[in-house]
Design a protein around this motif. Sequence first.
Motif, PDB file in Angstrom:
ATOM      1  N   HIS A 109       0.815  -1.214   0.000  1.00  0.00           N
ATOM      2  CA  HIS A 109       0.000   0.000   0.000  1.00  0.00           C
ATOM      3  C   HIS A 109       0.853   1.270   0.000  1.00  0.00           C
ATOM      4  O   HIS A 109       0.323   2.376   0.135  1.00  0.00           O
ATOM      5  CB  HIS A 109      -0.922   0.020   1.229  1.00  0.00           C
ATOM      6  N   LEU A 134     -17.990   6.422   3.233  1.00  0.00           N
ATOM      7  CA  LEU A 134     -16.958   5.446   2.878  1.00  0.00           C
ATOM      8  C   LEU A 134     -16.424   5.683   1.473  1.00  0.00           C
ATOM      9  O   LEU A 134     -15.213   5.635   1.240  1.00  0.00           O
ATOM     10  CB  LEU A 134     -17.527   4.039   2.989  1.00  0.00           C
ATOM     11  N   GLY A 186     -12.735   6.940   0.906  1.00  0.00           N
ATOM     12  CA  GLY A 186     -11.875   5.903   0.346  1.00  0.00           C
ATOM     13  C   GLY A 186     -11.470   6.149  -1.090  1.00  0.00           C
ATOM     14  O   GLY A 186     -10.602   5.449  -1.622  1.00  0.00           O
ATOM     15  N   VAL A 205      -9.976   3.236   7.664  1.00  0.00           N
ATOM     16  CA  VAL A 205     -11.081   4.147   7.959  1.00  0.00           C
ATOM     17  C   VAL A 205     -11.514   3.909   9.396  1.00  0.00           C
ATOM     18  O   VAL A 205     -11.795   2.772   9.786  1.00  0.00           O
ATOM     19  CB  VAL A 205     -12.268   3.929   7.000  1.00  0.00           C
ATOM     20  N   MET A 231     -12.615  -2.667  11.696  1.00  0.00           N
ATOM     21  CA  MET A 231     -12.302  -2.148  10.370  1.00  0.00           C
ATOM     22  C   MET A 231     -10.813  -2.319  10.058  1.00  0.00           C
ATOM     23  O   MET A 231     -10.437  -2.676   8.930  1.00  0.00           O
ATOM     24  CB  MET A 231     -12.689  -0.676  10.281  1.00  0.00           C
ATOM     25  N   ALA A 273     -11.151  -5.937   8.264  1.00  0.00           N
ATOM     26  CA  ALA A 273     -11.319  -5.454   6.889  1.00  0.00           C
ATOM     27  C   ALA A 273     -10.017  -4.914   6.303  1.00  0.00           C
ATOM     28  O   ALA A 273      -9.880  -4.810   5.088  1.00  0.00           O
ATOM     29  CB  ALA A 273     -12.388  -4.362   6.843  1.00  0.00           C
ATOM     30  N   ASN A 274      -9.045  -4.570   7.172  1.00  0.00           N
ATOM     31  CA  ASN A 274      -7.766  -4.004   6.728  1.00  0.00           C
ATOM     32  C   ASN A 274      -7.990  -2.779   5.848  1.00  0.00           C
ATOM     33  O   ASN A 274      -7.421  -2.633   4.773  1.00  0.00           O
ATOM     34  CB  ASN A 274      -6.938  -5.049   5.980  1.00  0.00           C
ATOM     35  N   TYR A 275      -8.865  -1.892   6.325  1.00  0.00           N
ATOM     36  CA  TYR A 275      -9.195  -0.683   5.583  1.00  0.00           C
ATOM     37  C   TYR A 275      -8.939   0.517   6.481  1.00  0.00           C
ATOM     38  O   TYR A 275      -9.384   0.527   7.636  1.00  0.00           O
ATOM     39  CB  TYR A 275     -10.672  -0.727   5.158  1.00  0.00           C
TER      40      TYR A 275
END
Length: 270
Positions: free
Chosen positions: A18, A266, A270, A80, A72, A76-78
């Motif tokens: 990332h 979101l 995102g 936010v 999260m 979810a590895n996001y």
Amino acid sequence: MNERKDDLLERLFALKAHGTTVRTEILAGVTTYLTMAYIIFVNPAILSQAGMDFGAVFVATCLAAAAGSLIMGLYANYPVALAPGMGLNAYFAYTVVPQFGGDWRLALGCVFASGVLFLALSLSPLREWLVNAIPRSLKYGIGAGIGFFLAMIGLQNAGIVIDHPATLVTLGDVGATSALLAMAGFVALVALYYRRVPGAIMLIILGVTLAAVLLGLQPLEGIADMPPSLAPTFLQFDIRGAFETGFVTIVFVFLLVDLLDTTGTLVSAG
């Protein structure tokens, strides 16, 4: 030991894929926390006007934000952070609770039912279909609207805008210390952000907060204390009573607003 930690973090979060580092993520996490920390105080302040215990709502807000953000990030590895919505709490306190004659337990019953429906919807393919059916312009519009709403809260707390019986909103005393400090902080934030200073938002939040304490605008009552009890509000919802008093319409509004709110936020974030 450090190499083992780095390997673990890389396996969990794929930082290199990332294009980020542990330092960047820590700085971003602290900045995000400081940016959204106002919810810890604003949410109980709004809900306490509906008769709910301020301390209990304060703790519930912290726990809900912590749990949602951990799920999260770890599942979810996001990147936010999640927290209680700042639009629905006003609808809850100023519309639903008065409609139920001031009984916030009935209103909480509606919230619980809408939450169950929202979870079921999220676990089904229908949620994805609904999200894809919403036009992209509307998704961005929702995010912008939420941003304006939060900006209005900040301007009101700083005294830059105030209530007006005729126009609803008017210019406040921009010469007041609180207003001048807020405007100076905003200008400094724009300057640092333009100069691409790392952690600009975090630095300005900490700087303005410290200045407010030194100027006597914000009393410093301590750094740490035992959390209030959750007992006054924990599981204090009345679903059976809510079923008997206009339940369906209110639950639908909660569900619809929550769906559009989360989707717009979101997508825009995102």
